[in-house]
Design a protein around this motif. Structure first.
Motif, short mmCIF file in Angstrom:
data_model
loop_
_atom_site.label_atom_id
_atom_site.label_comp_id
_atom_site.label_asym_id
_atom_site.label_seq_id
_atom_site.Cartn_x
_atom_site.Cartn_y
_atom_site.Cartn_z
N SER A 241 0.85 -1.19 0.00
CA SER A 241 0.00 0.00 0.00
C SER A 241 0.89 1.23 0.00
CB SER A 241 -0.92 0.02 1.23
OG SER A 241 -0.15 0.24 2.41
N LEU A 242 0.31 2.39 -0.32
CA LEU A 242 1.08 3.63 -0.32
C LEU A 242 1.63 3.93 1.07
CD1 LEU A 242 -1.19 5.91 -2.56
CD2 LEU A 242 0.92 4.72 -3.23
N ASP A 243 0.80 3.72 2.08
CA ASP A 243 1.25 4.00 3.45
C ASP A 243 2.39 3.08 3.87
OD1 ASP A 243 -0.56 6.05 3.71
OD2 ASP A 243 -2.07 4.86 4.77
N ALA A 244 2.30 1.82 3.46
CA ALA A 244 3.36 0.88 3.82
C ALA A 244 4.65 1.22 3.09
CB ALA A 244 2.92 -0.54 3.49
N LEU A 245 4.55 1.60 1.81
CA LEU A 245 5.74 1.97 1.05
C LEU A 245 6.38 3.23 1.61
CD1 LEU A 245 7.32 0.92 -1.40
CD2 LEU A 245 5.94 2.42 -2.84
N ASP A 246 5.55 4.11 2.13
CA ASP A 246 6.04 5.37 2.70
C ASP A 246 6.95 5.14 3.90
OD1 ASP A 246 6.19 8.15 2.70
OD2 ASP A 246 4.46 8.40 4.02
N LYS A 247 6.92 3.96 4.48
CA LYS A 247 7.76 3.66 5.63
C LYS A 247 9.13 3.10 5.27
CE LYS A 247 3.75 2.64 8.58
NZ LYS A 247 3.06 1.59 9.39
N LEU A 248 9.37 2.92 3.96
CA LEU A 248 10.60 2.26 3.54
C LEU A 248 11.67 3.18 2.98
CD1 LEU A 248 9.28 -0.98 1.77
CD2 LEU A 248 10.12 -0.74 4.11
N HIS A 249 11.30 4.37 2.49
CA HIS A 249 12.31 5.22 1.84
C HIS A 249 13.23 5.86 2.88
CE1 HIS A 249 10.14 8.93 2.91
NE2 HIS A 249 9.03 8.35 2.49
N ILE A 250 14.33 6.43 2.42
CA ILE A 250 15.38 6.86 3.34
C ILE A 250 14.99 8.06 4.19
CG2 ILE A 250 17.20 5.92 1.89
CD1 ILE A 250 17.83 8.74 0.96
N ARG A 251 13.95 8.78 3.81
CA ARG A 251 13.51 9.92 4.62
C ARG A 251 12.38 9.56 5.58
NH1 ARG A 251 15.34 14.93 3.66
NH2 ARG A 251 16.78 15.18 1.90
N SER A 252 12.02 8.30 5.62
CA SER A 252 10.98 7.86 6.53
C SER A 252 11.46 7.93 7.97
CB SER A 252 10.56 6.43 6.19
OG SER A 252 9.69 5.91 7.17
N VAL A 253 10.55 8.26 8.86
CA VAL A 253 10.90 8.29 10.29
C VAL A 253 10.61 6.95 10.95
CG1 VAL A 253 10.51 10.77 10.47
CG2 VAL A 253 8.61 9.21 10.89
N ASP A 254 10.07 6.02 10.20
CA ASP A 254 9.78 4.70 10.75
C ASP A 254 11.09 3.98 11.05
OD1 ASP A 254 7.54 2.48 11.04
OD2 ASP A 254 9.26 1.55 10.06
N GLU A 255 11.25 3.51 12.26
CA GLU A 255 12.49 2.87 12.69
C GLU A 255 12.38 1.36 12.80
OE1 GLU A 255 13.81 4.77 16.25
OE2 GLU A 255 14.14 6.71 15.29
N THR A 256 11.30 0.79 12.30
CA THR A 256 11.15 -0.66 12.30
C THR A 256 12.26 -1.29 11.47
OG1 THR A 256 8.74 -0.39 12.43
CG2 THR A 256 9.57 -2.56 11.80
N GLU A 257 12.82 -2.36 11.95
CA GLU A 257 13.88 -3.03 11.20
C GLU A 257 13.35 -3.52 9.85
OE1 GLU A 257 17.14 -6.67 11.68
OE2 GLU A 257 15.81 -6.12 13.34
N LYS A 258 14.07 -3.21 8.80
CA LYS A 258 13.65 -3.56 7.45
C LYS A 258 14.21 -4.92 7.06
CE LYS A 258 11.82 0.56 7.16
NZ LYS A 258 12.28 1.16 8.42
N LYS A 259 13.40 -5.69 6.34
CA LYS A 259 13.81 -7.02 5.90
C LYS A 259 14.56 -6.93 4.57
CE LYS A 259 10.09 -9.51 8.23
NZ LYS A 259 8.93 -10.44 8.05
N ALA A 260 15.53 -7.79 4.41
CA ALA A 260 16.36 -7.80 3.21
C ALA A 260 15.60 -8.38 2.02
CB ALA A 260 17.62 -8.62 3.46
N VAL A 261 15.98 -7.93 0.85
CA VAL A 261 15.42 -8.48 -0.38
C VAL A 261 15.74 -9.97 -0.47
CG1 VAL A 261 15.57 -8.42 -2.91
CG2 VAL A 261 15.59 -6.28 -1.60
N ALA A 262 14.72 -10.75 -0.84
CA ALA A 262 14.89 -12.20 -0.87
C ALA A 262 15.00 -12.76 -2.28
CB ALA A 262 13.71 -12.86 -0.16
#
Length: 417
Positions: free
Chosen positions: A125-146
């Motif tokens: 979703s747009l909101d979920a993608l918004d948490k992944l870019h480098i300017r996002s303030v979301d600090e959740t650990e990101k999963k590696a590309v599989a």
């Protein structure tokens, strides 16, 4: 395991990826590595719509096992809109893809990178993608590309070699970067013969993007406090391959050796860019935001690089900026073919600035040299300046750009009126 006759080597040592394959037809090496390097059984193809209509795509489909091709995406829109990313990510997840193969360049390459990252993090979703870019303030650990990727590029944009991808949020018109150590291709297959059908303007302007990497690298803040001979060698080496090569390709489009040298010039440019010591400047920063306004990826460098160099020279407070720009000019003038093209446009080695040299070279390629030529008028400048200030490359410009007014000064120089 490489095939007989195949050159197979790491593009950016000591980085383990990507590897480059060169020397055999792209379809042969793609089929070999899909089966033997990646043991793929669920392949997802992303192909440029124009290339999908050519024999090259039919050749690739024939070479690959059709039973293993579970999905085909025909194109990703220019500058990678977020909805396109989400659609591809959902496909990858739904099909349980175990290999992505891209045939094309630019948006195709970046789209695959961002979509595979989104799929790994279930960002549908747009909101979920918004948490992944480098300017996002979301600090959740990101999963590696599989899912591994094979890129088969048809331009010189060079996105195949870096661990980040750009995608545009259509709600704001801002292009964001998505970065993670796992992002990017495992294998890049280079085939000069494949690129002969690439439209001339696309090929040459994407080559100017690689030239921009080298020029902004050589004039980077990374050289402010002293030199780095190895990294400078990458940028200079890239220019020595690219500058005469692009002129030769314009004059003789079927010169495969010139195309091969240009492709390797892109690799040299990216070695400098990915060294960690050469951050890019305002040509890249403004260029990223010109994309959503409809300016082609490489054409952003054509219309911005000369003006950025001129603005930096006028506003520099230290002699190092002038010295670095002089080094750029030296590399342009040292090749007889390039020097002749510059002289034909009235330039003198003794008096021309780096900005003059770059503008004349772009003109020699028959490419646009001003914002006006790519449809950007005064009415777009304020919004462009505002969006540019959000870009990661503005703070690392060799001369400080403190506010939108400074960006506007550069844009006025580039306007062409």
């Amino acid at each position: 395991m490489p095939l007989p006759g195949e050159s197979y080597f790491p593009a950016l040592p000591p980085s383990p990826k990507p590897y480059i394959s060169l020397g055999l037809p792209f379809s042969v090496t793609c089929a070999h590595h899909a089966a033997h390097t990646f043991s793929a059984s669920r392949i997802y193809l992303i192909v440029s719509p124009s290339i999908a209509k050519t024999p090259a795509f039919t050749t690739l489909l024939t070479a690959l096992d059709n039973d293993k091709i579970l999905g085909i995406r025909y194109g990703i829109r220019q500058h990678v809109p977020w909805p396109d990313v989400i659609e591809v990510a959902a496909d990858l997840d739904r099909l349980s893809a175990d290999l992505i193969v891209t045939l094309g360049a630019g948006s195709i390459t970046d789209g695959a990178k961002v979509a595979s990252y989104a799929a790994a993090n279930k960002a549908f979703s747009l909101d979920a993608l918004d948490k992944l870019h480098i300017r996002s303030v979301d600090e959740t650990e990101k999963k590696a590309v599989a899912i591994p990727t094979i890129n088969i590029p048809t331009s010189l944009s060079g996105g195949e070699y870096n661990g980040s991808g750009g995608a545009t949020d259509l709600r704001s018109g801002i292009k964001y970067s998505f970065k993670h150590p796992s992002i990017g291709a495992q294998l890049v297959i280079l085939d000069p013969a494949l690129t002969v059908s690439t439209p001339e303007r696309v090929w040459l302007s994407s080559g100017m993007r690689a030239v921009d990497h080298c020029v902004e690298g050589l004039t980077s803040v990374g050289f402010r406090d002293g030199g780095n001979e190895e990294v400078e060698g990458f940028c200079v080496g890239g220019l020595r391959l690219l500058l005469p090569g692009l002129l030769k390709t314009k004059a003789h489009p079927e010169d495969l050796e010139a195309r091969r040298r240009e492709m390797l010039g892109v690799v040299e440019a990216l070695k400098g860019l990915t060294s960690g010591v050469l951050p890019m400047g305002a040509s890249h920063g403004i260029g990223h935001q010109l994309g959503p306004l409809g300016v082609g990826h490489g054409e952003t460098s054509c219309v911005m690089l000369a003006s950025v160099l001129r603005w930096n020279l006028r506003n520099a407070t230290g002699g190092w900026v002038e010295e670095r720009q002089r080094r750029v000019s030296e590399v342009f003038w040292e090749d007889a073919t390039v020097a002749e093209a510059l002289e034909e446009r009235g330039l003198s080695r003794k008096t021309a600035s780096a900005g003059d040299v770059v503008e004349a070279y772009v003109a020699a390629l028959g490419l646009p040299t001003s914002l006006k030529e790519v449809g950007i008028g005064k009415d777009k400048l304020e919004g462009l300046a505002r969006n540019s200030m959000t870009d990661r490359c503005i703070p690392t410009n060799p001369v400080a750009i403190e506010n939108e007014g400074k960006v506007l000064e550069i844009l006025e120089l580039a306007l062409g009126e």
